[in-house]
Design an enzyme around this catalytic site. Structure first.
Site, PDB file in Angstrom:
ATOM      1  N   ARG A 242     -12.676  -5.107  -6.059  1.00  0.00           N
ATOM      2  CA  ARG A 242     -12.345  -5.744  -4.775  1.00  0.00           C
ATOM      3  C   ARG A 242     -13.622  -6.074  -4.014  1.00  0.00           C
ATOM      4  O   ARG A 242     -14.525  -5.238  -3.875  1.00  0.00           O
ATOM      5  CB  ARG A 242     -11.529  -4.793  -3.893  1.00  0.00           C
ATOM      6  CG  ARG A 242     -10.127  -4.579  -4.319  1.00  0.00           C
ATOM      7  CD  ARG A 242      -9.258  -4.069  -3.156  1.00  0.00           C
ATOM      8  NE  ARG A 242      -9.930  -3.062  -2.330  1.00  0.00           N
ATOM      9  CZ  ARG A 242      -9.391  -2.522  -1.238  1.00  0.00           C
ATOM     10  NH1 ARG A 242      -8.200  -2.897  -0.817  1.00  0.00           N
ATOM     11  NH2 ARG A 242     -10.042  -1.606  -0.549  1.00  0.00           N
TER      12      ARG A 242
ATOM     13  N   ASP B 142       2.921  -4.869   8.301  1.00  0.00           N
ATOM     14  CA  ASP B 142       1.712  -4.045   8.231  1.00  0.00           C
ATOM     15  C   ASP B 142       0.523  -4.997   8.171  1.00  0.00           C
ATOM     16  O   ASP B 142       0.377  -5.760   7.209  1.00  0.00           O
ATOM     17  CB  ASP B 142       1.771  -3.151   6.995  1.00  0.00           C
ATOM     18  CG  ASP B 142       0.537  -2.271   6.850  1.00  0.00           C
ATOM     19  OD1 ASP B 142      -0.534  -2.645   7.355  1.00  0.00           O
ATOM     20  OD2 ASP B 142       0.650  -1.219   6.200  1.00  0.00           O
TER      21      ASP B 142
ATOM     22  N   PHE C 227       0.880  -1.158   0.000  1.00  0.00           N
ATOM     23  CA  PHE C 227       0.000   0.000   0.000  1.00  0.00           C
ATOM     24  C   PHE C 227       0.922   1.214   0.000  1.00  0.00           C
ATOM     25  O   PHE C 227       1.870   1.274   0.781  1.00  0.00           O
ATOM     26  CB  PHE C 227      -0.906  -0.003   1.234  1.00  0.00           C
ATOM     27  CG  PHE C 227      -1.916   1.111   1.195  1.00  0.00           C
ATOM     28  CD1 PHE C 227      -3.064   0.982   0.438  1.00  0.00           C
ATOM     29  CD2 PHE C 227      -1.700   2.285   1.886  1.00  0.00           C
ATOM     30  CE1 PHE C 227      -3.988   2.017   0.389  1.00  0.00           C
ATOM     31  CE2 PHE C 227      -2.620   3.321   1.833  1.00  0.00           C
ATOM     32  CZ  PHE C 227      -3.772   3.187   1.078  1.00  0.00           C
TER      33      PHE C 227
ATOM     34  N   TYR D 146      -9.891   0.290  11.270  1.00  0.00           N
ATOM     35  CA  TYR D 146     -11.196   0.635  10.669  1.00  0.00           C
ATOM     36  C   TYR D 146     -11.643  -0.338   9.587  1.00  0.00           C
ATOM     37  O   TYR D 146     -12.685  -0.129   8.977  1.00  0.00           O
ATOM     38  CB  TYR D 146     -11.194   2.064  10.125  1.00  0.00           C
ATOM     39  CG  TYR D 146      -9.999   2.467   9.291  1.00  0.00           C
ATOM     40  CD1 TYR D 146      -9.880   2.065   7.958  1.00  0.00           C
ATOM     41  CD2 TYR D 146      -9.010   3.273   9.833  1.00  0.00           C
ATOM     42  CE1 TYR D 146      -8.796   2.454   7.204  1.00  0.00           C
ATOM     43  CE2 TYR D 146      -7.919   3.672   9.077  1.00  0.00           C
ATOM     44  CZ  TYR D 146      -7.812   3.258   7.762  1.00  0.00           C
ATOM     45  OH  TYR D 146      -6.739   3.644   7.013  1.00  0.00           O
ATOM     46  N   LYS D 147     -10.860  -1.391   9.353  1.00  0.00           N
ATOM     47  CA  LYS D 147     -11.269  -2.380   8.355  1.00  0.00           C
ATOM     48  C   LYS D 147     -11.963  -3.543   9.077  1.00  0.00           C
ATOM     49  O   LYS D 147     -13.075  -3.386   9.543  1.00  0.00           O
ATOM     50  CB  LYS D 147     -10.043  -2.826   7.553  1.00  0.00           C
ATOM     51  CG  LYS D 147      -9.381  -1.660   6.787  1.00  0.00           C
ATOM     52  CD  LYS D 147      -8.158  -2.142   6.006  1.00  0.00           C
ATOM     53  CE  LYS D 147      -7.418  -0.972   5.372  1.00  0.00           C
ATOM     54  NZ  LYS D 147      -8.159  -0.345   4.281  1.00  0.00           N
TER      55      LYS D 147
END
Lengths: 406, 406
Positions: free
Chosen positions: B374, B200, B131, B225-226
């Site tokens: 996705r 990560d 990312f 937050y995922k």
């Protein structure tokens, strides 16, 4: 000089409150029948905030979910809220961005200012009276960039400046004494030496005019949970003067500061404008709590806030002088208006038990160890009767038998 | 291989949902009659959160105000919430601290890991498929510390390691393809070369077992937050293995990480333990929103989550294979379970209009430009009927006349 409460001060307080054109703002805040003089640490809750945050949670997050990044304006919140804060610190739009903590913003500002100062300037002057985190972060920045830290009293900055000075990091108001430093004069002196200045506005923004643009400040940082009432630990902000933005080179170039964040390219290319000061994904719930809280400033003039602040601290000092037993407390806050922020700090040998007793009696200030009682005056919700009562209760506590610190 | 919806998959989905022991968790979340497959970007709202946050605002902030730093446990929230996350990533207590964004935590971790690696090791290997923010931040860290960045495909890390390697920064799951990297194997290889690894976990924590302690990971970061459903932009976390804590040397040594933060001393002295990873004042509203949200994990086994996740993505891939017109989409997510995270990524020439049409029809995934659809599978609230319906609607969209990207 101890006088009785029948000295006419209570009557004067009532008259001052009756004439106060900001008095109506108090009803915008959740307050009780005590006296809250700790708004310089944590501002009070604006009463409309919980409903606004509920909407953020239940509708924006709960119903729109991912769509809220666009449809609820989440993505642009850091710069939009920055533009709400900008007029409170004398900045035109497009120069303030909200996000991260004050400490993280000090890091961005000090490293970036050092880069803007260019080669050959290897000293960072740091306010020796600073709130500690600024000094810790500046030292870490200097260690990484190869600068040398020079601690200096704010008044001694002009004498300490020289051709090696890259950056000067200063507090606008001393968190302990409440002393207001000469932002225009010191900024001018720093510029005359060819260096850049970073101002920490934590204890001034929302309490007095700052004039960042007017005085040509380079960079500034500040928190939003004191006089701006943004909520506990609400996001801080970073000001980068427009003239520096194109060369602002952040040490924390997260994807939110990228020119095309959703391009997801491996190479970093900074965005233009205040967006360049962003780092990672903004903490939306805290950020929109702050945005809601800022509504209490609509229609408020910072000059009016400053006038009331000075009147309040003058009056409080007068009441303390009138009521308190002689010799028990000494003000360390400057008498001169030009040198005073919006708090009064009283030195007191037994500050810790005195503050505890004050809080028990509904007068909430705070303590800076070992011997400073701090009383913050937030003009949007503190009145003159509050000031008189606080001084009166302080005097009552000071005549009690002394108690050892816990 | 396009089949009709009468292929028996809907019936199988119903049976799988009926047998799903996590199915009851769905009612803990605010969901509508659509299919939300974007929990890998923003997790859904746990329905109890708004009331908890209201209490934070109205009682803790509004009534207790400054006292809440002690009385409501605000001050210790970063490490307390870190200890709630710890078991979800296989860490014993005292090693995870919550705060700041993922980007800021990558900066702390990479700089500190470089210092832990010691002199003479001047290379930082960075996942070339990362990312983007991790790469940007690592490059900035390297510029400040004098390291050299070496981009490397995760599979090629073992070959790229050497006596100059200081740090390896890797993503546990590739945000684009959903590929799961071999955390135990790569960690072992990095250690065999005498270097440190920073993982990560943004796209793995809450979706599959991580085993930080078990596999001897040095440092890790992740967002909340995922799959952890902490709310938009909720604070990230930093894991520092206990064996490294005493020497962990943060580049962001804010006052919250000081051994005696209220001593307000000019010299920095780091606290022990996970607290050392703190920086500035924690953003309490976002942080306590996250803390409330974590309640949905009470009594949940991460192994059960993983088993359901794999079953869901297997089933979705099977449904896509059965329903979608031949050649219109190609999975770029690995078939092997050991290489699969909790999302399915489908390559599609006209991904942008296809995703727009899916969203219009209530199936919410997202797009990674230019050509990746996705679909994230969050086992706590996504079921097998959701997977079947998503594939069916996708097939319906794919047979429509093509539309140009907007």
């Amino acid at each position: 000089m101890s006088e009785t409460p029948h000295s006419g001060l209570a009557e004067r307080a009532a008259a001052l409150d009756a004439a106060d054109r900001l008095a109506g703002r108090r009803e915008l805040f959740a307050l009780d029948d005590g006296v809250y003089l700790d708004g310089n640490s944590l501002g009070a809750l604006p009463v409309h905030v919980p409903d606004r945050v509920r909407d953020v949670l239940t509708r924006q997050w709960g119903e729109l979910r991912i769509r809220s990044w666009d449809e609820s304006g989440w993505w642009t919140a850091p710069e939009r809220i920055g533009d709400r804060i900008a007029p409170l610190v004398g900045a035109a739009a497009g120069q303030v961005v909200v996000g991260d903590s004050t400490s993280v913003n000090v890091f961005k500002a000090v490293v970036a200012a050092g880069r803007l100062a260019g080669e050959g300037r290897d000293e960072i002057l740091v306010d020796a009276t600073t709130f500690p985190t600024d000094g810790y972060i500046a030292a870490s920045a200097a260690r990484l960039t190869g600068h040398r830290i020079v601690p200096v009293e704010p008044a001694d900055v002009p004498a300490a400046l020289g051709p090696r000075t890259a950056v000067v990091l200063l507090n606008h108001v001393d968190y302990r004494t409440g002393r207001l430093h000469d932002l225009p004069g010191l900024t001018g002196a720093v510029h005359a030496a060819g260096a850049l200045v970073v101002w920490d506005l934590c204890h001034s923004a929302g309490a007095l005019p700052v004039g960042l643009d007017e005085h040509g400040v380079d960079l500034a940082v500040g928190c939003t949970y004191k006089y701006l009432n943004g909520g506990p630990g609400s996001p801080a902000y970073l000001y980068v003067a427009e003239r520096h933005q194109a060369a602002f080179d952040s040490p924390l170039p997260g994807w939110n500061s990228h020119a095309d964040p959703f391009g997801m390219t491996p190479g970093y290319a900074p965005a233009d404008g205040s967006v360049r000061g962003r780092v990672g994904t903004p903490d939306i719930v805290s950020m929109l709590t702050l945005e809601a809280a800022l509504d209490v400033w609509d229609g408020v003039s910072v000059d009016a806030v400053r006038a009331k602040s000075l009147a309040l601290t003058d009056f409080f000092l007068e009441c303390v002088e009138a009521y308190a037993p002689a010799g028990r407390v000494t003000s360390v806050t400057p008498v001169a208006h030009a040198e005073r922020g919006s708090q009064v700090a009283l030195r007191c040998d037994d500050a810790e038990p005195v503050m505890r007793r004050l809080v028990e009696r509904g007068v909430v200030g705070d303590l800076r160890r070992p011997d400073v009682l701090r009383f913050g005056f937030t003009p949007l919700y503190v009145g003159f009767a509050d000031a008189e009562r606080a001084a009166r209760v302080l005097a009552e506590v000071l005549v009690l038998p002394r108690e050892q610190a816990a």
